[in-house]
Design an enzyme around this catalytic site. Structure first.
Site, PDB file in Angstrom:
ATOM      1  N   THR A 185       3.846  -6.340 -18.024  1.00 45.09           N
ATOM      2  CA  THR A 185       3.911  -6.459 -16.571  1.00 45.09           C
ATOM      3  C   THR A 185       2.685  -5.732 -16.072  1.00 45.09           C
ATOM      4  OG1 THR A 185       6.303  -6.245 -16.759  1.00 45.09           O
ATOM      5  CG2 THR A 185       5.369  -5.770 -14.605  1.00 45.09           C
ATOM      6  N   VAL A 214      15.308 -13.598 -15.449  1.00 42.64           N
ATOM      7  CA  VAL A 214      14.657 -12.586 -14.613  1.00 42.64           C
ATOM      8  C   VAL A 214      14.844 -11.238 -15.280  1.00 42.64           C
ATOM      9  CG1 VAL A 214      14.655 -11.460 -12.347  1.00 42.64           C
ATOM     10  CG2 VAL A 214      15.110 -13.908 -12.504  1.00 42.64           C
ATOM     11  N   ASP A 216      13.258  -6.946 -15.112  1.00 33.78           N
ATOM     12  CA  ASP A 216      13.367  -5.797 -14.213  1.00 33.78           C
ATOM     13  C   ASP A 216      12.357  -5.815 -13.063  1.00 33.78           C
ATOM     14  OD1 ASP A 216      11.511  -5.403 -16.516  1.00 33.78           O
ATOM     15  OD2 ASP A 216      10.911  -3.663 -15.322  1.00 33.78           O
TER      16      ASP A 216
HETATM   17  N1  GLY Z   1       9.208  -6.091 -17.598  1.00 30.97           N
HETATM   18  C1  GLY Z   1       9.034  -7.480 -17.465  1.00 30.97           C
HETATM   19  C2  GLY Z   1      10.254  -8.276 -17.772  1.00 30.97           C
HETATM   20  O1  GLY Z   1      11.121  -7.864 -18.550  1.00 30.97           O
HETATM   21  O2  GLY Z   1      10.347  -9.345 -17.242  1.00 30.97           O
END
Ligand code: GLY
Length: 304
Positions: A185, A214, A216
């Site tokens: 991310t 989806v 976090d």
């Molecule tokens: N941290 C990004 C996801 O798990 O979508």
């Protein structure tokens, strides 16, 4: 006269599991954010500017560098913004835009905080965001490797049997071939001269995943949080991060007076070492990062 001004600060990350060789992309993003702060823009505008730069870079799993879904065609993106003045906006499973972070910022001006899927895309069009579809060569290569790995016994996602993706397959076209890619991310936390804090984050999600998954990144308190004591952005495997409300948990520790480095470390220590996790945070007086993987970052302060 008592000087109540704060020292502006910007901290950017390019994802837990990302390459330190890509750190110049984080530096470029931090420079965009610092330039915004120096023009007098606030913490939220600066964090957004940093993430736009990361989304446009193409090397990070966000915006133009987003991973491909298992069908080898679809790109679903999540993004969110929040600041200590109460502004909050997010998008999930958004397709067909260049900069999901700007759509998340636009959502913050509506009566809602989160729009997803088709509704988010329709909203983007009404706000003037043109259709955009681009898949980087890096994402195509990752996808080819992923498909190959899914046909082996080597788990492509921590603690998930590869067969689970075949079992729950929900794409239009059948699985034809699929490599583990980190669910990295991009994110930025900022502090402006008035002492406002903001966070912005964006991702192409994790691969492999089912359609509509989806993590976090667009979930307040899990992937991001900002309040009067600071701002926190999280990267890593969303399915695990949400179970710890990680961003809010670390924020609460900072708000309670814990030194920032300790708050980040305690956040990280909640996870099994096999799970990719990274955190960045800024408080009134500190800024820092922690990750159990290599994680490109850039910190910039304005000491004038
Ligand atoms: N941290 C990004 C996801 O798990 O979508």
């Amino acid at each position: 006269m008592h000087d109540t001004r704060c020292r502006p600060a910007v901290l950017v990350h390019g994802g837990a599991g990302g390459s330190r060789q890509d750190e110049d992309g984080c530096v470029h993003a931090a420079e965009s954010a610092m330039a915004a702060l120096q023009r007098g823009e606030d913490a939220l505008a600066a964090a957004t500017a940093a993430v736009v730069t990361m989304e446009d870079d193409g090397r990070f799993n966000a915006g133009s560098g987003s991973v491909l879904c298992l069908d080898g065609l679809t790109v679903e993106m999540d993004a969110a913004v929040m600041d200590s003045r109460g502004r909050l906006g997010a998008v999930a499973c958004l397709q067909g835009v260049k900069n999901p972070i700007l759509v998340a910022l636009a959502v913050a001006a509506t009566p809602h905080w989160l729009l997803c899927g088709e509704g988010a895309e329709r909203f983007a069009r009404t706000r003037g965001f043109a259709h955009h579809y681009a898949v980087s060569e890096k994402s195509r290569n990752r996808h080819r490797q992923l498909i190959a790995q899914l046909h082996t016994d080597a788990a492509a996602t921590y603690d998930v049997d590869n067969q689970e993706f075949m079992r729950f397959w929900n794409y239009d076209k059948p699985i034809s071939a699929a490599v583990a890619t980190p669910c990295d991310t991009v994110g930025a936390v900022t502090r402006d001269i008035q002492g406002n804090f903001a966070v912005a984050g964006s991702t192409g999600g994790s691969a492999p995943s089912l359609l509509g998954r989806v993590g976090d990144t667009p979930i307040v308190g899990s992937g991001f949080y900002a309040g009067p004591f600071g701002a926190v952005a999280v990267t890593g495997l969303g399915e695990h991060i949400v179970r710890h409300l990680l961003a809010h948990t670390v924020y609460q520790a900072i708000a309670g007076g814990m030194p920032l480095a300790l708050a980040l470390q305690q956040g990280l220590d909640r996870f099994d070492a096999q799970i990719d996790i990274g955190l960045i945070a800024v408080s009134r007086t500190e800024a820092g990062s922690r990750s159990n993987r290599s994680m490109p970052t850039a910190l910039m302060t304005d000491d004038r």
